[in-house]
Design an enzyme around this catalytic site. Structure first.
Site, PDB file in Angstrom:
ATOM      1  N   LYS A  25       0.815  -1.220   0.000  1.00  0.00           N
ATOM      2  CA  LYS A  25       0.000   0.000   0.000  1.00  0.00           C
ATOM      3  C   LYS A  25       0.853   1.277   0.000  1.00  0.00           C
ATOM      4  O   LYS A  25       2.064   1.224   0.267  1.00  0.00           O
ATOM      5  CB  LYS A  25      -0.944  -0.033   1.213  1.00  0.00           C
ATOM      6  N   ASN A  53      -2.072   0.339   6.779  1.00  0.00           N
ATOM      7  CA  ASN A  53      -1.598  -0.946   7.287  1.00  0.00           C
ATOM      8  C   ASN A  53      -0.704  -1.721   6.320  1.00  0.00           C
ATOM      9  O   ASN A  53      -0.618  -2.948   6.391  1.00  0.00           O
ATOM     10  CB  ASN A  53      -2.785  -1.788   7.780  1.00  0.00           C
ATOM     11  N   HIS A  75      -2.222  -5.352   1.474  1.00  0.00           N
ATOM     12  CA  HIS A  75      -3.537  -5.957   1.222  1.00  0.00           C
ATOM     13  C   HIS A  75      -3.343  -7.382   0.752  1.00  0.00           C
ATOM     14  O   HIS A  75      -2.393  -7.677   0.038  1.00  0.00           O
ATOM     15  CB  HIS A  75      -4.288  -5.197   0.115  1.00  0.00           C
ATOM     16  N   GLU A  80      -9.597 -10.131  -8.139  1.00  0.00           N
ATOM     17  CA  GLU A  80      -8.625  -9.067  -7.868  1.00  0.00           C
ATOM     18  C   GLU A  80      -7.423  -9.132  -8.807  1.00  0.00           C
ATOM     19  O   GLU A  80      -6.902  -8.096  -9.228  1.00  0.00           O
ATOM     20  CB  GLU A  80      -8.171  -9.148  -6.408  1.00  0.00           C
TER      21      GLU A  80
HETATM   22  P1  GTP Z   1      -7.348  -5.759   3.015  1.00  0.00           P
HETATM   23  O1  GTP Z   1      -6.333  -6.833   2.808  1.00  0.00           O
HETATM   24  O2  GTP Z   1      -6.809  -4.386   2.723  1.00  0.00           O
HETATM   25  O3  GTP Z   1      -8.650  -6.047   2.303  1.00  0.00           O
HETATM   26  O4  GTP Z   1      -7.620  -5.770   4.589  1.00  0.00           O
HETATM   27  P2  GTP Z   1      -8.465  -6.804   5.444  1.00  0.00           P
HETATM   28  O5  GTP Z   1      -9.054  -7.863   4.563  1.00  0.00           O
HETATM   29  O6  GTP Z   1      -7.607  -7.236   6.573  1.00  0.00           O
HETATM   30  O7  GTP Z   1      -9.606  -5.862   6.008  1.00  0.00           O
HETATM   31  P3  GTP Z   1     -11.003  -5.436   5.332  1.00  0.00           P
HETATM   32  O8  GTP Z   1     -11.140  -6.073   3.983  1.00  0.00           O
HETATM   33  O9  GTP Z   1     -12.062  -5.659   6.326  1.00  0.00           O
HETATM   34  O10 GTP Z   1     -10.816  -3.863   5.160  1.00  0.00           O
HETATM   35  C1  GTP Z   1     -10.163  -3.343   4.011  1.00  0.00           C
HETATM   36  C2  GTP Z   1      -9.261  -2.212   4.425  1.00  0.00           C
HETATM   37  O11 GTP Z   1     -10.064  -1.157   4.898  1.00  0.00           O
HETATM   38  C3  GTP Z   1      -8.307  -2.519   5.576  1.00  0.00           C
HETATM   39  O12 GTP Z   1      -7.086  -3.061   5.145  1.00  0.00           O
HETATM   40  C4  GTP Z   1      -8.076  -1.165   6.181  1.00  0.00           C
HETATM   41  O13 GTP Z   1      -7.018  -0.490   5.510  1.00  0.00           O
HETATM   42  C5  GTP Z   1      -9.374  -0.447   5.906  1.00  0.00           C
HETATM   43  N1  GTP Z   1     -10.165  -0.420   7.123  1.00  0.00           N
HETATM   44  C6  GTP Z   1     -10.856  -1.435   7.699  1.00  0.00           C
HETATM   45  N2  GTP Z   1     -11.446  -1.035   8.826  1.00  0.00           N
HETATM   46  C7  GTP Z   1     -11.111   0.269   8.956  1.00  0.00           C
HETATM   47  C8  GTP Z   1     -11.405   1.266   9.915  1.00  0.00           C
HETATM   48  O14 GTP Z   1     -12.113   1.019  10.895  1.00  0.00           O
HETATM   49  N3  GTP Z   1     -10.875   2.512   9.695  1.00  0.00           N
HETATM   50  C9  GTP Z   1     -10.098   2.796   8.606  1.00  0.00           C
HETATM   51  N4  GTP Z   1      -9.601   4.027   8.432  1.00  0.00           N
HETATM   52  N5  GTP Z   1      -9.793   1.885   7.688  1.00  0.00           N
HETATM   53  C10 GTP Z   1     -10.293   0.649   7.866  1.00  0.00           C
HETATM   54 MG    MG Z   2     -10.170  -7.444   2.783  1.00  0.00          MG
END
Ligand code: GTP
Ligand code: MG
Length: 144
Positions: free
Chosen positions: A9, A112, A115, A126
């Site tokens: 990212k 973070n 992804h 994807e």
């Molecule tokens: P990805 O691999 O990026 O898809 O992450 P994930 O699968 O661990 O988490 P998810 O798909 O639920 O969320 C996608 C992305 O949204 C996360 O990686 C975070 O960067 C962002 N995200 C999730 N929850 C929050 C939140 O509460 N606040 C913010 N700012 N970003 C969030």
């Molecule tokens: Mg995700």
């Protein structure tokens, strides 16, 4: 063998952590089958994270993912989707296990570092979001 879509990212690319992250993934047994550096438009970031449209963090997520370039990879390994998610760690770096990529390089739940696809069907969608068929090496070939 299975494939997953990996994104380094904007935060991690900005901090020059891409090389260390790719080296770690190779050390964990992943093979890079396709790779590129792209700067997403807001629309492209929205399309990629379409499943999260309507969530409270969606605008913040899209702004972050389109603010500077990312490095996108198709990675291959046995059990790639699940193993990759173990290596990156929990979504929130503060909750991620010691030694995981998000623990090492992530700053917050929003920023973070990495992804990964959450299941094999998602991975196929994807990978094709970012790569044309000719850009991804075929499986089951000695020339892969
Ligand atoms: P990805 O691999 O990026 O898809 O992450 P994930 O699968 O661990 O988490 P998810 O798909 O639920 O969320 C996608 C992305 O949204 C996360 O990686 C975070 O960067 C962002 N995200 C999730 N929850 C929050 C939140 O509460 N606040 C913010 N700012 N970003 C969030
Ligand atoms: Mg995700």
């Amino acid at each position: 063998l299975e494939r997953t879509l990996s994104i380094i990212k904007p935060d991690a690319v900005e901090k020059n952590h891409a090389g260390a992250i790719i080296a770690r993934l190779e050390a964990e047994g992943f093979t890079v089958k396709a790779l590129k550096r792209v700067h997403l438009s807001r629309k492209e970031a929205e399309g990629f994270y379409e499943e999260h449209r309507g969530r409270g963090f969606f605008d913040e997520l899209v702004a972050f993912m389109s603010r500077s370039p990312i490095i996108v990879m198709a990675l291959e390994r046995e059990d790639a989707v699940a193993r990759y998610r173990e290596v990156i760690g929990a979504t929130d770096p503060a909750k991620a296990a010691e030694g995981t990529i998000r623990k090492l390089y992530g700053a917050s739940v929003g920023e973070n570092a990495a992804h990964g696809s959450d299941k094999t069907s998602t991975a196929a969608r994807e990978i094709s979001y970012f790569f044309a068929g000719y850009e991804v090496s075929p499986t089951a070939s000695s020339a892969s």
